[in-house]
Design a protein around this motif. Sequence first.
Motif, PDB file in Angstrom:
ATOM      1  N   PRO A  80       0.799  -1.227   0.000  1.00  0.00           N
ATOM      2  CA  PRO A  80       0.000   0.000   0.000  1.00  0.00           C
ATOM      3  C   PRO A  80       0.831   1.276   0.000  1.00  0.00           C
ATOM      4  CG  PRO A  80      -0.024  -0.988   2.178  1.00  0.00           C
ATOM      5  CD  PRO A  80       0.722  -1.945   1.281  1.00  0.00           C
ATOM      6  N   GLY A  81       2.156   1.164   0.037  1.00  0.00           N
ATOM      7  CA  GLY A  81       3.005   2.350  -0.003  1.00  0.00           C
ATOM      8  C   GLY A  81       3.827   2.503   1.262  1.00  0.00           C
ATOM      9  N   HIS A  82       5.035   3.036   1.103  1.00  0.00           N
ATOM     10  CA  HIS A  82       5.977   3.125   2.217  1.00  0.00           C
ATOM     11  C   HIS A  82       5.645   4.252   3.195  1.00  0.00           C
ATOM     12  CE1 HIS A  82       8.014   0.081   0.173  1.00  0.00           C
ATOM     13  NE2 HIS A  82       9.050   0.733  -0.333  1.00  0.00           N
ATOM     14  N   GLU A  83       4.746   5.142   2.830  1.00  0.00           N
ATOM     15  CA  GLU A  83       4.395   6.226   3.757  1.00  0.00           C
ATOM     16  C   GLU A  83       3.732   5.709   5.019  1.00  0.00           C
ATOM     17  OE1 GLU A  83       0.707   5.739   1.225  1.00  0.00           O
ATOM     18  OE2 GLU A  83       2.883   5.604   0.965  1.00  0.00           O
ATOM     19  N   GLY A 131      12.804   9.329  -9.394  1.00  0.00           N
ATOM     20  CA  GLY A 131      13.742   8.350  -8.871  1.00  0.00           C
ATOM     21  C   GLY A 131      13.112   7.400  -7.880  1.00  0.00           C
ATOM     22  N   GLY A 132      11.868   7.713  -7.469  1.00  0.00           N
ATOM     23  CA  GLY A 132      11.143   6.852  -6.549  1.00  0.00           C
ATOM     24  C   GLY A 132      10.046   6.087  -7.265  1.00  0.00           C
ATOM     25  N   GLY A 133       8.987   5.749  -6.519  1.00  0.00           N
ATOM     26  CA  GLY A 133       7.932   4.921  -7.068  1.00  0.00           C
ATOM     27  C   GLY A 133       8.249   3.453  -6.873  1.00  0.00           C
ATOM     28  N   PRO A 134       7.283   2.578  -7.050  1.00  0.00           N
ATOM     29  CA  PRO A 134       7.497   1.156  -6.769  1.00  0.00           C
ATOM     30  C   PRO A 134       8.520   0.495  -7.673  1.00  0.00           C
ATOM     31  CG  PRO A 134       5.413   1.482  -7.920  1.00  0.00           C
ATOM     32  CD  PRO A 134       5.913   2.851  -7.539  1.00  0.00           C
ATOM     33  N   LEU A 135       8.611   0.941  -8.922  1.00  0.00           N
ATOM     34  CA  LEU A 135       9.562   0.306  -9.833  1.00  0.00           C
ATOM     35  C   LEU A 135      10.995   0.679  -9.482  1.00  0.00           C
ATOM     36  CD1 LEU A 135      10.110  -1.414 -12.347  1.00  0.00           C
ATOM     37  CD2 LEU A 135       9.944   0.689 -13.707  1.00  0.00           C
ATOM     38  N   ALA A 193       3.558  -0.421 -18.954  1.00  0.00           N
ATOM     39  CA  ALA A 193       2.361   0.393 -18.740  1.00  0.00           C
ATOM     40  C   ALA A 193       2.408   0.871 -17.292  1.00  0.00           C
ATOM     41  CB  ALA A 193       1.086  -0.407 -19.003  1.00  0.00           C
ATOM     42  N   ALA A 194       1.848   2.046 -17.022  1.00  0.00           N
ATOM     43  CA  ALA A 194       1.948   2.622 -15.683  1.00  0.00           C
ATOM     44  C   ALA A 194       0.749   3.505 -15.388  1.00  0.00           C
ATOM     45  CB  ALA A 194       3.242   3.435 -15.556  1.00  0.00           C
ATOM     46  N   SER A 195       0.483   3.696 -14.080  1.00  0.00           N
ATOM     47  CA  SER A 195      -0.605   4.589 -13.666  1.00  0.00           C
ATOM     48  C   SER A 195      -0.252   5.251 -12.338  1.00  0.00           C
ATOM     49  CB  SER A 195      -1.911   3.800 -13.521  1.00  0.00           C
ATOM     50  OG  SER A 195      -1.820   2.834 -12.492  1.00  0.00           O
ATOM     51  N   ARG A 196      -0.966   6.326 -12.045  1.00  0.00           N
ATOM     52  CA  ARG A 196      -0.854   7.028 -10.760  1.00  0.00           C
ATOM     53  C   ARG A 196      -2.270   7.429 -10.361  1.00  0.00           C
ATOM     54  NH1 ARG A 196       2.405  12.171 -11.262  1.00  0.00           N
ATOM     55  NH2 ARG A 196       0.429  13.121 -11.834  1.00  0.00           N
ATOM     56  N   LEU A 197      -2.833   6.701  -9.391  1.00  0.00           N
ATOM     57  CA  LEU A 197      -4.237   6.872  -9.059  1.00  0.00           C
ATOM     58  C   LEU A 197      -4.484   7.906  -7.965  1.00  0.00           C
ATOM     59  CD1 LEU A 197      -5.405   3.143  -9.187  1.00  0.00           C
ATOM     60  CD2 LEU A 197      -5.426   4.869 -10.995  1.00  0.00           C
ATOM     61  N   ARG A 198      -3.433   8.304  -7.247  1.00  0.00           N
ATOM     62  CA  ARG A 198      -3.563   9.314  -6.194  1.00  0.00           C
ATOM     63  C   ARG A 198      -2.458  10.341  -6.338  1.00  0.00           C
ATOM     64  NH1 ARG A 198      -3.577   5.573  -1.008  1.00  0.00           N
ATOM     65  NH2 ARG A 198      -2.655   4.088  -2.489  1.00  0.00           N
ATOM     66  N   ASP A 199      -2.794  11.591  -6.170  1.00  0.00           N
ATOM     67  CA  ASP A 199      -1.814  12.670  -6.290  1.00  0.00           C
ATOM     68  C   ASP A 199      -1.205  13.059  -4.953  1.00  0.00           C
ATOM     69  OD1 ASP A 199      -2.159  12.885  -9.034  1.00  0.00           O
ATOM     70  OD2 ASP A 199      -3.846  14.272  -8.829  1.00  0.00           O
ATOM     71  N   VAL A 200      -1.742  12.521  -3.855  1.00  0.00           N
ATOM     72  CA  VAL A 200      -1.273  12.872  -2.520  1.00  0.00           C
ATOM     73  C   VAL A 200      -1.207  11.607  -1.673  1.00  0.00           C
ATOM     74  CG1 VAL A 200      -1.838  14.114  -0.381  1.00  0.00           C
ATOM     75  CG2 VAL A 200      -2.157  15.236  -2.583  1.00  0.00           C
ATOM     76  N   ASP A 252      -0.089   0.697  -4.880  1.00  0.00           N
ATOM     77  CA  ASP A 252      -1.521   1.007  -4.883  1.00  0.00           C
ATOM     78  C   ASP A 252      -2.389  -0.110  -4.324  1.00  0.00           C
ATOM     79  OD1 ASP A 252      -1.162   3.519  -5.952  1.00  0.00           O
ATOM     80  OD2 ASP A 252      -1.396   2.865  -8.023  1.00  0.00           O
ATOM     81  N   GLY A 253      -1.848  -1.294  -4.123  1.00  0.00           N
ATOM     82  CA  GLY A 253      -2.639  -2.406  -3.616  1.00  0.00           C
ATOM     83  C   GLY A 253      -2.442  -2.583  -2.121  1.00  0.00           C
ATOM     84  N   VAL A 254      -3.070  -3.603  -1.574  1.00  0.00           N
ATOM     85  CA  VAL A 254      -2.938  -3.921  -0.156  1.00  0.00           C
ATOM     86  C   VAL A 254      -1.953  -5.060   0.046  1.00  0.00           C
ATOM     87  CG1 VAL A 254      -4.156  -4.761   1.892  1.00  0.00           C
ATOM     88  CG2 VAL A 254      -5.237  -3.064   0.394  1.00  0.00           C
ATOM     89  N   ALA A 255      -2.123  -6.132  -0.710  1.00  0.00           N
ATOM     90  CA  ALA A 255      -1.256  -7.308  -0.599  1.00  0.00           C
ATOM     91  C   ALA A 255      -1.523  -8.220  -1.775  1.00  0.00           C
ATOM     92  CB  ALA A 255      -1.509  -8.044   0.722  1.00  0.00           C
TER      93      ALA A 255
END
Length: 372
Positions: free
Chosen positions: A156-159, A172-176, A200-207, A247-250
Amino acid sequence: MGDPHGIGVVGLGVISRAYLDTLANHPTVRVVAVADLDAARAAAAAAAISGAEAASIERLLHHPEVATVLNLTIPAAHAEISGAAIDAGRNVYVEKPLAVTFPQGRSIIDRAASAGVRVGCAPDTVLGTGTQTARAAIDGGLIGRPLCASAVMVTPGHERWHPDPDFYYAPGGGPLMDMGPYYISALIHLLGPVRAVIGAASRLRDVRVIGSGLRLGQRIPVQVPTHVTGVLEHASGALTTLTTSFDGVATTAAPIEVQGETGTLAVPDPNTFDGEVRHLSLDGPGWRSLEPQAGYVAASRGVGLIDLVRSDEMRPPRASGEMGLHALDIMTALLRSAAEGRRVELTTAVERPAPVPLTAAEKWRSALASGR
């Protein structure tokens, strides 16, 4: 063996503790100096290591006893610090990724070659018994000719856990770029280099919202894709489907699964050194676990740097700068493919690193080990 190889560590964030736990107690190397933008953090780290000096970055890069700089800065600073270390005549071992952009990574390798110094690049987790046992099984013909693979990383993200996660969502970041090096490096060990990609790539949240630490509840901008998927065409002809997501949970998918003509291997998380390797034969009764057959036993971060120090002309470093550059080429090509909607051929190639024989913990931690 001579005197221990002098190490200078730049960047003392979360990951530094794992490296220092390995290096500070290893007889082959000696942590000479540490540096960080936070002087108090550098002082605290130096106080915990016998004989280490808390230094400025400039002092560390030119310290007469520092032979190799361990670059643990944030990705955006990798190229600058590595380049400065190379210009100072020092070897470099850099945390992944090698750099934020491919031209930066190419420049690091070219400058090092011109200066006559060596470059190593994380991850070194793939030198542990998990990935190396799977590689030994493939090379030994256990699954026949390898045809394809899947590699899946979903969180779900490192934050949620990192107190200062901004750089994970900056260029330079992001999951890839963050997690991809583990999976891609493992895939190179298992199936060899890659010649082309489709992404292919997406960004579903801006914050994103920080979930721990002193900045709990703060909102940070997202500047990069947070779900990246693609196909890697290996030079061998094998195809890998890669998915990395914040972007996922697990997921219940195996971190890496390799399909061969006569069997399948389930490979453990390449972000860890060990783990269970499972095999399913075409005619077998079901999944079975493989005993460790190769790799550094009970390894920890920093073993790749030790491997670099022990390397020579006969056996190049396994976690090399060239490996890091090829991984960076793959990742940036995937992102370019996603942006442009086309297949992208790579500009680099790399030899599979030498396999790691099954090496007991007491041996790789000993100054007497050859490292071969």
